[in-house]
Each structure stands twice: as structure tokens, then as C-alpha cells.
Design a protein around this motif. Structure first.
Motif, short mmCIF file in Angstrom:
data_model
loop_
_atom_site.label_atom_id
_atom_site.label_comp_id
_atom_site.label_asym_id
_atom_site.label_seq_id
_atom_site.Cartn_x
_atom_site.Cartn_y
_atom_site.Cartn_z
N UNK A 330 0.80 -1.23 0.00
CA UNK A 330 0.00 0.00 0.00
C UNK A 330 0.83 1.28 0.00
N UNK A 331 1.99 1.23 0.62
CA UNK A 331 2.77 2.44 0.81
C UNK A 331 4.16 2.28 0.19
N UNK A 332 4.81 3.41 -0.02
CA UNK A 332 6.17 3.40 -0.55
C UNK A 332 7.16 3.11 0.57
N UNK A 333 7.25 1.87 0.94
CA UNK A 333 8.26 1.40 1.88
C UNK A 333 8.45 -0.09 1.64
N UNK A 334 9.55 -0.61 2.08
CA UNK A 334 9.82 -2.03 1.95
C UNK A 334 10.61 -2.49 3.16
N UNK A 335 10.69 -3.80 3.32
CA UNK A 335 11.43 -4.38 4.44
C UNK A 335 12.39 -5.43 3.90
N UNK A 336 13.56 -5.48 4.51
CA UNK A 336 14.54 -6.51 4.19
C UNK A 336 15.00 -7.14 5.50
N UNK A 337 15.61 -8.30 5.39
CA UNK A 337 16.07 -8.96 6.61
C UNK A 337 17.19 -9.94 6.31
N UNK A 338 18.03 -10.10 7.28
CA UNK A 338 18.98 -11.21 7.36
C UNK A 338 18.95 -11.65 8.82
N UNK A 339 19.87 -11.16 9.63
CA UNK A 339 19.75 -11.40 11.07
C UNK A 339 18.90 -10.34 11.74
N UNK A 340 18.75 -9.18 11.08
CA UNK A 340 17.95 -8.08 11.58
C UNK A 340 16.91 -7.69 10.53
N UNK A 341 15.82 -7.09 10.97
CA UNK A 341 14.81 -6.55 10.08
C UNK A 341 15.11 -5.07 9.86
N UNK A 342 15.06 -4.64 8.60
CA UNK A 342 15.32 -3.24 8.27
C UNK A 342 14.15 -2.69 7.46
N UNK A 343 13.66 -1.52 7.83
CA UNK A 343 12.62 -0.82 7.08
C UNK A 343 13.26 0.25 6.21
N UNK A 344 12.82 0.31 4.95
CA UNK A 344 13.35 1.26 3.98
C UNK A 344 12.28 2.26 3.57
N UNK A 345 12.68 3.52 3.40
CA UNK A 345 11.79 4.57 2.93
C UNK A 345 12.51 5.42 1.89
N UNK A 346 11.77 6.14 1.05
CA UNK A 346 12.43 7.12 0.19
C UNK A 346 13.20 8.13 1.04
N UNK A 347 14.38 8.53 0.59
CA UNK A 347 15.27 9.34 1.40
C UNK A 347 14.66 10.61 1.95
N UNK A 348 13.81 11.28 1.17
CA UNK A 348 13.26 12.56 1.62
C UNK A 348 12.18 12.37 2.69
N UNK A 349 11.78 11.12 2.96
CA UNK A 349 10.78 10.87 4.00
C UNK A 349 11.41 10.48 5.33
N UNK A 350 12.71 10.25 5.34
CA UNK A 350 13.38 9.79 6.56
C UNK A 350 13.76 11.00 7.39
N UNK A 351 13.09 11.15 8.53
CA UNK A 351 13.36 12.30 9.38
C UNK A 351 14.44 11.98 10.43
N UNK A 352 14.30 10.84 11.07
CA UNK A 352 15.26 10.47 12.12
C UNK A 352 15.68 9.02 11.93
N UNK A 353 16.61 8.76 10.99
CA UNK A 353 17.03 7.38 10.77
C UNK A 353 17.65 6.78 12.03
N UNK A 354 17.30 5.55 12.31
CA UNK A 354 17.82 4.87 13.51
C UNK A 354 18.53 3.60 13.07
N UNK A 355 19.82 3.74 12.76
CA UNK A 355 20.61 2.60 12.32
C UNK A 355 21.93 2.57 13.05
#
Length: 355
Positions: A330-355
């Protein structure tokens, strides 16, 4: 995390960046756990991840946080899938027996068990049109189910039918048999009849994946417009097929190695997976992992020429490996995973990245 966007995929797909990563856990043997499957609910508001530490994790997408960790130590868990009923998740057991289990998330209680397979379940595909679903197993069995009944509505005995998918109309189902290099097309209403079409992949495999012919198929998926099918592999790349005649629209290249996962079955002790590529919600692009490289690859299927196709974009992932990839419906985001789950967003939507 950020306000979720519904802009045109074409405007944002090349600008995805990691926005938030969630720590993994340690298994009882001391090794780091691996996420084996990811799935979004129909509304795109929740994500469920299954891990080989026998837990299920639920994430709130709008809040950008993990809300539940549900153990399944007795039965194990793989291929966790949201049904069309809010807060219900279907998953495959990995221990003791090979049943499927329907879990109600709010009460963390089982609604129903589904028993028919006699070996590891390799794929669960929910019908987009209702409560039917398909399961494939390492027992060479495909079962057609209804969520409201414990017994299968039908069974097919095939050779290595490890992957299955419904088309968007819910009238056609595809079953991929890797050792026979074929994709079988069935009319759902005539499940017990012979396939109305068989796509022979032998020549395409000989051309593009000769060293892994008849194995390492990891993903089968229709595009949302119903015109294309994605047949993912774990090493050389991925096939994009015409969903009507089975011709190869393109072979997506750019991967440098396998994921280290044993999708759809494990015979060597490797962690399970569900494939590392998927269509975007508009059906135009495929997004997938690059193997050992720390990036995501984007392919524009409208640029298909019938041969090898290089990525149209490479998305830097800050060292995050993507062994499992899933796009939000539904939305412009995706998720990836290996040992951790990561949420991805278009760069201009990321206000406070927590990585």
C-alpha cells in the motif's frame, strides 16, 4: 519513523534508503538468529517476520516499532503470512510435525491447525480473493485449503512442487516444479484437472542458469497487474516471465552470489528463506538483494528486451545484507532482513534514521 507515502512508485523507487533497523536475537545454540520470512498485511500497516529462533515478530509500520514477539518453541515457525482477517497469521511448523497453524495475534491463541503434509512445508500462498490458500511441501504434495476447515479441499501429487502463487484475479494458480524445469498453470475451479498450460523453463535455464539447472528456485510471484511472473533463483539472477505464454521477458542480472539461504528447503543446515526479490506494488519494478554485496538492486521491467537486464538502480544499504526482501502493498516502503529486520523509505521521507 515518517509519514508513509503513496506517491507514484516511479518517483521514489530509486531513492529508497534504510530508515530503521531492529536488533536480532540469539538462538539457544548461541548463534545469531536469522529471519526466514517477511509479510505485510493487506492494509500495509503491519509486518510479520518469522525467525529460526522459533519466534514471530510483529511490527507496526506507521509507528516504526516492534510491538510483539511471539514464541513458537514447540513447533517452530516459518512462512508467516497474514490472512485477510485482521490480526490472523498463518504459518508452517518446522518441528515435530509438518502442520500449518492459524494464530490470532491479539490473544496469541491458535484458531485452527491444518494437517496433511508429511514433510516440511516449502510455500504458503494466500488467495487474493478470499479464504483459500495453497501449501506446497517437500513431500511432493500441493494442498488447496480453506481457512475455515482443517482438511484440504484438494491435493495434487507432483514432482518437487515447492513454490506456488495465485494471480491477482484469484482464478489461476501457478506451481513451480524446479527439478522438471516447469511452471504449471491451473484453473483454481478445476484444481483436480490437468494444468491448462505448462511453461517449460529448460532452455531458459540452459541459457541463463546452466550450473544450477533444476534447482535453487526461491520465489514465484505474479505482478499486481497480472501480466508478469517473477521466478526467483538464489544465484545467477531472476526470470521475469510473460504470465500468459511463459516467454522470458528478461533475466535480471547483477547478483554477485547467493543469499546463504536454503529456499525453499534445507538439506545442508542452512537457514531457510523465501527468496530475496519481489515486485513493487505497481508491478513495474523488481527489487532484490545483491548477494554478499551490501546493496539492493532495482530492475525496471518496462525496459525488458527479452535478454539479460542489468539493474536500473543500486540502493546503498550501509552494510545491511538483504537475504529476504518484501515490498509494502500500500505504501512506498519495503522491508529486508537477514539477522535483523530493516525498514526502507524514500530518502526525503526519513526524518530520524535509527541505524
Amino acid at each position: 519513523m515518517a509519514a508513509l507515502s503513496q506517491q507514484k512508485v516511479n518517483d521514489v523507487v530509486k531513492h529508497y534508503r534504510p530508515a530503521r533497523q531492529f536488533p536480532g536475537s540469539t538462538r539457544s545454540d548461541g548463534d545469531e538468529s536469522r529471519v526466514t520470512s517477511l509479510d505485510f498485511d493487506d492494509a500495509g500497516e503491519f509486518l510479520v517476520a518469522a525467525s529460526d529462533d522459533d519466534t514471530m515478530q510483529v511490527y507496526d509500520i506507521k509507528e516504526g516499532k516492534r510491538t510483539k514477539v511471539i514464541p513458537s518453541k514447540k513447533y517452530g515457525i516459518h512462512l508467516a503470512r497474514f490472512t485477510h482477517h485482521p490480526r490472523n497469521v498463518l504459518f508452517a511448523s518446522t518441528k515435530q510435525e509438518d502442520s500449518l497453524r492459524l494464530l490470532e495475534l491479539h490473544n496469541e491463541s491458535f484458531v485452527r491447525y491444518f494437517t496433511a503434509h508429511t514433510a516440511q512445508v516449502t510455500c504458503i500462498a494466500l488467495s487474493p480473493g478470499g479464504d483459500q490458500f495453497l501449501s506446497c511441501g517437500n513431500d511432493d504434495m500441493v494442498c488447496l485449503w480453506d481457512l475455515n476447515s482443517r482438511s484440504p479441499q484438494g491435493k495434487l501429487k507432483l514432482v518437487t512442487p515447492y513454490l506456488a502463487a495465485y494471480d491477482p484475479s484469484a482464478n489461476v494458480m501457478a506451481i513451480a516444479s524446479q527439478t522438471t524445469s516447469s511452471v504449471l498453470m491451473y484453473d483454481v475451479r478445476n484444481f483436480d484437472k490437468a494444468p491448462f498450460e505448462t511453461f517449460d523453463m529448460a532452455q531458459a535455464e540452459e541459457r541463463y542458469t546452466p550450473t544450477t539447472k533444476g534447482r535453487l528456485w526461491t520465489k514465484l510471484e505474479f505482478s499486481n497487474d497480472g501480466k508478469s511472473m517473477l521466478l526467483g533463483t538464489d544465484y545467477h539472477g531472476h526470470f521475469v516471465l510473460d504470465a500468459f505464454d511463459g516467454s522470458v521477458k528478461s533475466f535480471l542480472t547483477g547478483k554477485t552470489s547467493g543469499t546463504g539461504r536454503a529456499a525453499p528447503i534445507s538439506t545442508s543446515g542452512k537457514p531457510l528463506g523465501q527468496g530475496d526479490a519481489c515486485f513493487t506494488q505497481d508491478g513495474r519494478y523488481v527489487i532484490g538483494g545483491a548477494g554478499d554485496q551490501s546493496e539492493l538492486l532495482v530492475w525496471d521491467t518496462q525496459s525488458a528486451t527479452g535478454g539479460r537486464q542489468e539493474p536500473t538502480a543500486n540502493l546503498a544499504s550501509r552494510g545491511i545484507k538483504s537475504a529476504v526482501v518484501q515490498c509494502n502493498p500500500r505504501f512506498n516502503m519495503l522491508a529486508t532482513a537477514d539477522s535483523k529486520v530493516c525498514m526502507w523509505l524514500p530518502g526525503d521521507q526519513i526524518k530520524n534514521p535509527e541505524l
